[in-house]
Design a protein around this motif. Sequence first.
Motif, PDB file in Angstrom:
ATOM      1  N   ARG A 111       0.962  -1.108  -0.058  1.00  0.00           N
ATOM      2  CA  ARG A 111       0.004  -0.025  -0.025  1.00  0.00           C
ATOM      3  C   ARG A 111       0.930   1.342  -0.143  1.00  0.00           C
ATOM      4  N   GLY A 112       2.179   1.274   1.025  1.00  0.00           N
ATOM      5  CA  GLY A 112       2.827   2.388   0.884  1.00  0.00           C
ATOM      6  C   GLY A 112       3.471   2.550  -0.566  1.00  0.00           C
ATOM      7  N   VAL A 113       3.821   1.530  -1.242  1.00  0.00           N
ATOM      8  CA  VAL A 113       4.381   1.734  -2.665  1.00  0.00           C
ATOM      9  C   VAL A 113       3.228   2.459  -3.503  1.00  0.00           C
ATOM     10  N   SER A 114       2.190   1.921  -3.170  1.00  0.00           N
ATOM     11  CA  SER A 114       0.854   2.221  -4.212  1.00  0.00           C
ATOM     12  C   SER A 114       0.715   3.706  -4.081  1.00  0.00           C
ATOM     13  N   PHE A 115       0.655   4.089  -2.659  1.00  0.00           N
ATOM     14  CA  PHE A 115       0.581   5.736  -2.409  1.00  0.00           C
ATOM     15  C   PHE A 115       1.653   6.402  -3.145  1.00  0.00           C
ATOM     16  N   ALA A 116       2.928   5.988  -3.066  1.00  0.00           N
ATOM     17  CA  ALA A 116       3.866   6.750  -3.630  1.00  0.00           C
ATOM     18  C   ALA A 116       3.764   6.810  -5.281  1.00  0.00           C
ATOM     19  N   GLN A 117       3.084   5.873  -5.865  1.00  0.00           N
ATOM     20  CA  GLN A 117       2.690   6.061  -7.193  1.00  0.00           C
ATOM     21  C   GLN A 117       2.167   7.187  -7.566  1.00  0.00           C
ATOM     22  N   ILE A 118       1.075   7.522  -6.661  1.00  0.00           N
ATOM     23  CA  ILE A 118      -0.010   8.754  -6.971  1.00  0.00           C
ATOM     24  C   ILE A 118       0.385   9.692  -6.007  1.00  0.00           C
ATOM     25  N   ASP A 119       1.634   9.828  -5.531  1.00  0.00           N
ATOM     26  CA  ASP A 119       2.060  10.967  -4.902  1.00  0.00           C
ATOM     27  C   ASP A 119       1.570  11.426  -3.647  1.00  0.00           C
ATOM     28  N   ARG A 120       0.984  10.352  -2.976  1.00  0.00           N
ATOM     29  CA  ARG A 120       0.524  10.364  -1.592  1.00  0.00           C
ATOM     30  C   ARG A 120       1.656  10.086  -0.583  1.00  0.00           C
ATOM     31  N   LEU A 121       2.602  11.044  -0.721  1.00  0.00           N
ATOM     32  CA  LEU A 121       3.944  10.510  -0.129  1.00  0.00           C
ATOM     33  C   LEU A 121       4.009  10.563   1.478  1.00  0.00           C
ATOM     34  N   LEU A 161      11.520   9.170   1.579  1.00  0.00           N
ATOM     35  CA  LEU A 161      12.050  10.163   2.427  1.00  0.00           C
ATOM     36  C   LEU A 161      13.222  11.122   1.358  1.00  0.00           C
ATOM     37  N   TRP A 162      13.506  10.701   0.242  1.00  0.00           N
ATOM     38  CA  TRP A 162      14.446  11.426  -0.514  1.00  0.00           C
ATOM     39  C   TRP A 162      13.492  12.457  -1.281  1.00  0.00           C
ATOM     40  N   ARG A 163      12.386  11.919  -1.534  1.00  0.00           N
ATOM     41  CA  ARG A 163      11.517  12.828  -2.376  1.00  0.00           C
ATOM     42  C   ARG A 163      10.891  14.047  -1.442  1.00  0.00           C
ATOM     43  N   GLU A 190      17.928  11.170   6.163  1.00  0.00           N
ATOM     44  CA  GLU A 190      17.336   9.782   6.588  1.00  0.00           C
ATOM     45  C   GLU A 190      17.075   8.710   5.486  1.00  0.00           C
ATOM     46  N   ALA A 191      17.008   9.237   4.061  1.00  0.00           N
ATOM     47  CA  ALA A 191      16.887   8.480   3.104  1.00  0.00           C
ATOM     48  C   ALA A 191      18.257   7.509   2.945  1.00  0.00           C
ATOM     49  N   ALA A 192      19.351   8.161   3.153  1.00  0.00           N
ATOM     50  CA  ALA A 192      20.390   7.519   2.995  1.00  0.00           C
ATOM     51  C   ALA A 192      20.733   6.362   4.166  1.00  0.00           C
ATOM     52  N   ALA A 193      20.692   6.799   5.291  1.00  0.00           N
ATOM     53  CA  ALA A 193      20.185   5.773   6.500  1.00  0.00           C
ATOM     54  C   ALA A 193      19.609   4.786   6.134  1.00  0.00           C
ATOM     55  N   CYS A 194      18.359   5.038   5.602  1.00  0.00           N
ATOM     56  CA  CYS A 194      17.146   3.887   5.473  1.00  0.00           C
ATOM     57  C   CYS A 194      17.934   2.750   4.385  1.00  0.00           C
ATOM     58  N   TRP A 195      18.322   3.446   3.240  1.00  0.00           N
ATOM     59  CA  TRP A 195      18.892   2.684   2.146  1.00  0.00           C
ATOM     60  C   TRP A 195      20.082   1.893   2.850  1.00  0.00           C
ATOM     61  N   GLU A 196      20.883   2.254   3.454  1.00  0.00           N
ATOM     62  CA  GLU A 196      22.037   1.539   4.242  1.00  0.00           C
ATOM     63  C   GLU A 196      21.976   0.502   5.029  1.00  0.00           C
ATOM     64  N   ASN A 197      20.943   0.677   5.876  1.00  0.00           N
ATOM     65  CA  ASN A 197      20.414  -0.133   6.718  1.00  0.00           C
ATOM     66  C   ASN A 197      19.374  -1.224   6.049  1.00  0.00           C
ATOM     67  N   THR A 198      18.711  -0.969   4.904  1.00  0.00           N
ATOM     68  CA  THR A 198      18.147  -2.105   3.936  1.00  0.00           C
ATOM     69  C   THR A 198      19.314  -3.035   3.338  1.00  0.00           C
ATOM     70  N   TRP A 199      20.190  -2.449   2.723  1.00  0.00           N
ATOM     71  CA  TRP A 199      21.287  -3.369   2.171  1.00  0.00           C
ATOM     72  C   TRP A 199      22.222  -3.935   3.454  1.00  0.00           C
ATOM     73  N   SER A 200      22.346  -3.624   4.622  1.00  0.00           N
ATOM     74  CA  SER A 200      23.060  -4.464   5.381  1.00  0.00           C
ATOM     75  C   SER A 200      22.183  -5.927   5.625  1.00  0.00           C
ATOM     76  N   HIS A 201      21.082  -6.071   5.241  1.00  0.00           N
ATOM     77  CA  HIS A 201      20.528  -7.089   5.290  1.00  0.00           C
ATOM     78  C   HIS A 201      20.790  -7.890   4.164  1.00  0.00           C
ATOM     79  N   SER A 202      21.047  -9.443   4.448  1.00  0.00           N
ATOM     80  CA  SER A 202      21.326 -10.184   3.162  1.00  0.00           C
ATOM     81  C   SER A 202      20.131 -10.389   2.487  1.00  0.00           C
ATOM     82  N   ILE A 203      20.277 -10.441   1.098  1.00  0.00           N
ATOM     83  CA  ILE A 203      18.885 -10.612   0.389  1.00  0.00           C
ATOM     84  C   ILE A 203      18.969 -11.984   0.012  1.00  0.00           C
ATOM     85  N   THR A 204      17.638 -12.646   0.664  1.00  0.00           N
ATOM     86  CA  THR A 204      17.517 -14.106   0.525  1.00  0.00           C
ATOM     87  C   THR A 204      16.836 -14.279  -0.665  1.00  0.00           C
TER      88      THR A 204
END
Length: 462
Positions: free
Chosen positions: A368-378, A406-408, A414-428
């Motif tokens: 739902r969050g991604v869908s909201f982002a597509q219609i600019d309800r950030l 967050l970047w938009r 905060e966006a940078a911290a969020c991305w770095e935290n996400t990439w710290s998780h191993s992609i399974t």
Amino acid sequence: EEMSSLLERQGGAVWDDCRSESKENIPNIPSLVLDPRRLVELLKICTAIVQGAERLNEGWSTLSALQAASALPAPRGLIAYTHLLSGSCLTHMNRPQMALLCYRKALETDPRCVCALYQSMLIYRQLENSHAEIQALRLLHSTLLLPSTTEPAVAPSHPLSASLFLCSQSLSRLISVPSALSVLHSLALKCVIHGRVSEGVEYYLDLLAAIHSEDQHGAHATVSTLPKLPKLYLEAGAALLMARRPADCMALCDEVISTTLDLVPDKVLLEDPVDRCVARSSGVKEEAESGLEWLLWAAAAYLLQGHCYSQLKDWQQAVTFYTRCVNLLVKVHYKNRGFPPKVPSLDKEQGIDLCVLQRLKGLSLAGRGVSFAQIDRLREALRDLQLSLQALPEGVNAGQWCGEVLWRLNRKQEAAACWENTWSHSITSLAEGLPVYTQELQSGPMLDSTELHRKLQELGSI
């Protein structure tokens, strides 16, 4: 051995004398059920097979006895069992490659020995050789469909059949195989999990057609080991979604919703697993158990339909169906403070249900969050994506999109911290321990990690 040898010699002599005498004096004497010499041979190999099945953990001594038994004069089905047990013994000795050779020899000796094929498949699974496992599953399924395999490898041909001398629970466990439908389900799921989605879809459709056919004929026994039908529909729906067939996926989800939604209670109250086990042991069946099951199936169906609309880029409809999923999940409440636990429950079944519940929360909020982002309800997008990460911290898609939102919103640090935290998780990749419909299926809009890294570099150079 001396005793059996003596018995064989004396039995053969007595049999020859009786047979010649009976022809002369008693013309209508009934013939013996089995030649005593054949009986001795049968007892020898059957004893070796039963003892081998009971002593698999004794290593080389058992293996040596089984190999000696394989040279005895006996029907090929029994010889195949000696090779099968040799393979099982080697498996216990942690020699899987040698075990595979024995299973192959069992099949060469008697192609009806499908249990050897099944044991081979289990070894490939243990070795994490998915390609070989899928091949073995495919061959096992096709073999089980042959009429000849419906008969046991050691079929009774006379009153003193070998099957009379093979009464062993250990042996019975070794020679048992799943039904053809259960193997087909394993094959479908294995293909989907390991990226062979188009094959998996076809196997799932074959499975559902076969179950429907058996239901029409009133035959339910062979499907008893399969997951319940709503779960099979959801697995097949997830496979169809991955194959970019959203219309077919939604049709299966409609079936699930129509059969489960009316059964979902207004509120599902879950107990601490220890209290639940006590209630079970006293014979009390919790209504919450079945209520939670129906709720999770209906919620998963709405989640998949939300994914379908996301794949079709119909963002408003996607929001609607993700919201329906969330609205079902919030009906689950916990009776005891401090529950649910952070660690999986002591009760394995409920532990899986709680894990599925959390994953459905995380995925529906992320969708739902991604869908909201597509219609600019950030603002709404950020709220849902952050809630998603609370429910499912390892969610890669939610983490990347949360950073993007967050970047938009010009909150770039905060966006940078969020991305770095996400990439710290191993992609399974897709895991086998959880239902496939509760995993990240990459069905919606994806962000380019290279582009996100470029943004970070730009931020660092400012």
